[in-house]
Write an enzyme that holds these catalytic residues in place. Structure first.
Site, PDB file in Angstrom:
ATOM      1  N   ARG A 119     -14.827 -74.495  76.502  1.00  0.00           N
ATOM      2  CA  ARG A 119     -15.577 -75.674  76.098  1.00  0.00           C
ATOM      3  C   ARG A 119     -14.635 -76.840  75.787  1.00  0.00           C
ATOM      4  NH1 ARG A 119     -20.005 -74.984  72.039  1.00  0.00           N
ATOM      5  NH2 ARG A 119     -18.360 -74.011  70.848  1.00  0.00           N
TER       6      ARG A 119
ATOM      7  N   GLU B  43     -21.099 -66.889  77.488  1.00  0.00           N
ATOM      8  CA  GLU B  43     -20.263 -66.477  76.381  1.00  0.00           C
ATOM      9  C   GLU B  43     -19.436 -65.263  76.820  1.00  0.00           C
ATOM     10  OE1 GLU B  43     -20.436 -68.254  72.418  1.00  0.00           O
ATOM     11  OE2 GLU B  43     -21.425 -68.716  74.283  1.00  0.00           O
TER      12      GLU B  43
ATOM     13  N   LYS C  85     -28.647 -65.275  70.411  1.00  0.00           N
ATOM     14  CA  LYS C  85     -27.450 -66.113  70.303  1.00  0.00           C
ATOM     15  C   LYS C  85     -26.252 -65.179  70.258  1.00  0.00           C
ATOM     16  CE  LYS C  85     -25.471 -69.936  67.743  1.00  0.00           C
ATOM     17  NZ  LYS C  85     -24.101 -69.487  67.860  1.00  0.00           N
TER      18      LYS C  85
ATOM     19  N   GLU D  19     -33.932 -66.952  73.085  1.00  0.00           N
ATOM     20  CA  GLU D  19     -32.824 -66.133  73.601  1.00  0.00           C
ATOM     21  C   GLU D  19     -31.997 -65.596  72.441  1.00  0.00           C
ATOM     22  OE1 GLU D  19     -30.503 -68.893  75.855  1.00  0.00           O
ATOM     23  OE2 GLU D  19     -32.097 -69.272  77.296  1.00  0.00           O
TER      24      GLU D  19
ATOM     25  N   ASP E 297     -19.095 -67.355  58.437  1.00  0.00           N
ATOM     26  CA  ASP E 297     -19.903 -68.353  59.136  1.00  0.00           C
ATOM     27  C   ASP E 297     -20.825 -69.154  58.232  1.00  0.00           C
ATOM     28  OD1 ASP E 297     -19.183 -67.986  61.663  1.00  0.00           O
ATOM     29  OD2 ASP E 297     -21.220 -67.494  62.390  1.00  0.00           O
TER      30      ASP E 297
ATOM     31  N   LYS F 235     -35.267 -72.813  72.785  1.00  0.00           N
ATOM     32  CA  LYS F 235     -35.061 -73.946  73.680  1.00  0.00           C
ATOM     33  C   LYS F 235     -36.394 -74.383  74.280  1.00  0.00           C
ATOM     34  CE  LYS F 235     -30.619 -72.097  75.205  1.00  0.00           C
ATOM     35  NZ  LYS F 235     -29.833 -71.475  76.269  1.00  0.00           N
TER      36      LYS F 235
END
Ligand code: IVH
Length: 674
Positions: free
Chosen positions: A142, A180, A121, A119, A39, A294
């Site tokens: 998505r 998710e 992830k 939150e 990643d 957020k």
């Protein structure tokens, strides 16, 4: 001036190369659910590209991977547009950038309190669920952010914990809930242990397996998935003024949601929450690779807006992956059932993320070359949500003086492993893996007249293609190019072009031919026609239960089970999915219903036996079908006619015994009206 021009040339080159490699990794990640690089490396490439593009705005393009989210849409699934775009998130790995995010928002909203929600992830596969009047009506991937694949059936089947109906009665008329999908480590291990016993290749990590499972055309194959819901898309009527209100509602509706989230009144408080999350996350049931910060206030979110791919009101802070340094003692290979030859690193055991690691995957030959990995090297290994650790990079300063680049093919040869590189791929496969006679037989069947009817792809050609290792299964024929055929016996430019054209044309043949071509035990041409006439689409057939299959006229338990078993086999699914990827026709419209008056055999079953005076078997079959009838291979009480020619044997005897009407060719023609 000249320097500037040179800079620009260099920048353009680098931008092009970054775009190419990011597009490649996006394709792998979004469509195949796999990763070749960690990643962090991917994020670094993307960041470099974004920086170059902002330095050279004239080189920016809308098609750049920085300008849109990846695309997971695959063929075989119905497509649906999201009512509200599904975006990605900007990532950061450092605190300073997180503070810049806060500073930007404070500049935009001076003197306004800016509460945040923090939150976890979740490292899974994004999904959008639509609930109408509290009932789950649709689950969609998505996709490209605007439109995704409909995966409702797999979601219902694979996620038993997801309620079909929201609890209570206080829900909006229509709401898109985002979340998710993931797999627990326990389930991941269960599946891999089973695969190990069957000597099947192992899955690299739960995310990869989740994405493969949820996008499987034949259902989820008994694998269990979980879901966690954290976000809202479209909502009618608008019912929430803050993200925390929404979280409360999700809990009231008894939907699976975040184990924990926090609210903070400043970025300092938010940072403390992130640190707290880092200590707690290892106990969560899902893999958490970071925090999402957020704006809590939904009206402010709307005002802050979004860039082409990510909101300005949220950011992801990713935890650094856990890494360790160790010695790569040797390179070894693993050989899978399908003959895949995969390099693995044998490491000096080292403690990493709570477990002792002594092996790491090296993926493939190109990956070893790209990172210049050599036995004896000191390497950095990483575990970032992955169960099988990866070799991140080599510490070249610590490399022994006598070290030499690793040559994969020489290594295989020295070990007496007869393998070759799969054309067009980085993977290697054992030569002649599987029973070659069987392989040839299957491919010949696939191309034969009664199946995809590929002209000039006869026995001799298939034999040559297989023995020269140009094809290993039926799907491989769609990869062939004119240049591959030229060296074959009796092939010149024109004949090669003709064969490629015939292969191309076969992609659009009727669906029953493809179904028959797959070589599913007990499924002949007639059953294939019956099944396709009933389902009209290959994905629907792949998903069908045995009961649904048995509902097809002429399909009994044996055939139904045989089909079900076939589509539950990993290797078969791989073959079928590749055929779909190559663009073979997988849908078949229902033919216009025959007018009963003009269809003398409407609803009738005919069995053919013996040799007819002038009609070939396939001609007679075509006439029966044109007259609205179907053929069957065995005589039973349900048979309406037996069309018998010379040397008709036991079928004729059985017809007579059961009192089934027997026709000769003349009577048959008369029945069809001359
Ligand atoms: S918010 C418009 N919250 O990570 C806001 N996303 O790398 C976008 N993800 O696309 C999503 N956990 O698939 C959000 N708590 C969370 C998340 C989360 C995981 C995924 C999501 C997103 C991707 C971005």
């Amino acid at each position: 001036m000249l320097t500037n021009l040179m800079d620009k040339v260099a920048a353009r080159q680098r931008i092009n190369s970054l775009r190419e490699s990011l597009t490649h990794h996006d394709e792998l990640y979004y469509r195949q659910g796999t990763l070749e690089i960690p990643d962090q490396e991917y994020d670094a490439l993307k960041r470099e590209l974004a920086e170059l593009e902002s330095e050279w705005p004239e080189l920016t393009s809308e098609a750049s991977p920085t300008q849109h989210v990846g695309d997971d849409r695959t063929e075989g699934f119905a497509k649906v547009k999201h009512r509200e775009r599904m975006m990605s998130l900007d990532n950061t790995y450092n605190e300073a950038e997180l503070r810049e995010f806060d500073a930007r928002l404070r500049k935009r909203f001076p003197d306004r309190p800016l509460p945040y929600v923090i939150e976890p992830k979740i490292d899974g596969v994004a999904v959008c669920l639509t609930y109408e009047q509290g009932k789950l009506v649709r689950a969609v991937t998505r996709g490209n952010g605007v439109e995704g694949d409909v995966i409702t059936a797999n979601v219902r089947e694979g996620i038993p914990d997801l309620p079909d109906t929201l609890a209570g009665d206080n829900w909006p008329e229509l709401i898109e809930i985002r979340g998710e999908i993931y797999m627990t480590l326990e389930e991941f291990r269960r599946i891999n242990t089973e695969r190990e016993e069957k000597q099947l290749p192992l899955f690299a990590n739960p995310r990869n397996l989740t994405s493969g499972t949820i996008k499987q055309l034949g259902g989820v194959g008994g694998r269990r998935l979980e879901i966690v819901l954290y976000g809202m898309g479209y909502c009618q009527p608008a019912s929430f003024s803050t993200q925390s209100d929404f979280h409360q509602a999700v809990r009231r509706w008894k939907l699976p949601t975040l184990e924990q989230y926090w609210t903070a009144n400043s970025i300092d408080e938010a940072w403390k929450c992130i640190e707290k999350l880092d200590t707690l996350r290892h106990d969560f049931t899902y893999d958490t690779d970071g925090a999402v910060i957020k704006l809590d206030n939904i009206a402010l979110q709307a005002e802050a807006g979004a860039t082409a791919k990510a909101p300005r009101w949220a950011i992801a802070y990713k935890f650094a992956a856990e890494q360790a340094e160790t010695t790569l003692e040797s390179i070894d290979v693993q050989i899978g059932r399908t003959g895949a030859v995969t390099p693995v690193a044998r490491l000096k055991p080292v403690l990493l993320a709570g477990t002792t690691v002594s092996n790491a995957t090296l993926h493939n030959e190109d990956e070893i070359a790209r990172k210049d990995i050599r036995p004896g090297d000191t390497v950095v290994v990483q575990k970032a949500g992955e169960i099988i650790p990866q070799v991140l990079r080599v510490i070249t300063e610590k490399r022994p003086a006598d070290s030499e680049p690793f040559n994969f093919s020489a290594f295989l040869e020295a070990r007496g492993i007869e393998a070759e590189r799969v054309p067009g791929q980085a993977a290697w496969r054992l030569k002649g893996k599987g029973d070659p006679t069987q392989t040839r037989r299957r491919i010949k069947h696939f191309a034969s007249k009664v199946c995809l009817d590929i002209e000039n792809l006869g026995e001799a050609v298939v034999d040559q293609l297989v023995s020269k290792n140009l094809i290993h299964d039926a799907a491989d024929i769609y990869r062939l190019r004119v240049e591959d055929l030229l060296p074959l016996e009796k092939f010149a430019q024109k004949s090669s072009e003709n064969l490629i054209a015939a292969i191309e044309a076969s992609k659009d043949k009727e669906l029953w031919r493809l179904l028959h071509a797959l070589g599913i035990p007990n499924v002949g041409a007639q059953s294939s026609k019956d099944i396709v006439a009933h389902f009209h689409s290959l994905p629907a057939i792949m998903r069908a239960s045995t009961e649904e299959l048995e509902a097809v006229e002429g399909v009994g338990k044996i055939v139904a089970e045989s089909i079900r078993d076939f589509f539950q086999d990993e290797a078969n699914l791989d073959l079928v999915n590749r055929l779909i990827d190559y663009g073979l026709r997988i849908e078949q419209e229902a033919p216009a219903a025959a007018d009963p008056g003009s269809a003398p055999l409407a609803g009738k079953t005919v069995v053919l036996t013996g040799t007819l005076p002038s009609l070939k078997r396939d001609e007679a079959t075509a006439m029966i079908e044109a007259a609205g009838g179907r053929t069957s291979s065995s005589v039973s009480k349900k048979t309406d006619y037996v069309l018998a020619g010379e040397e008709a044997g036991s079928k004729l005897a059985k017809a007579e015994k059961l009192g089934v009407q027997v026709l000769d060719e003349a009577a048959f023609r008369a029945l069809l009206g001359g």
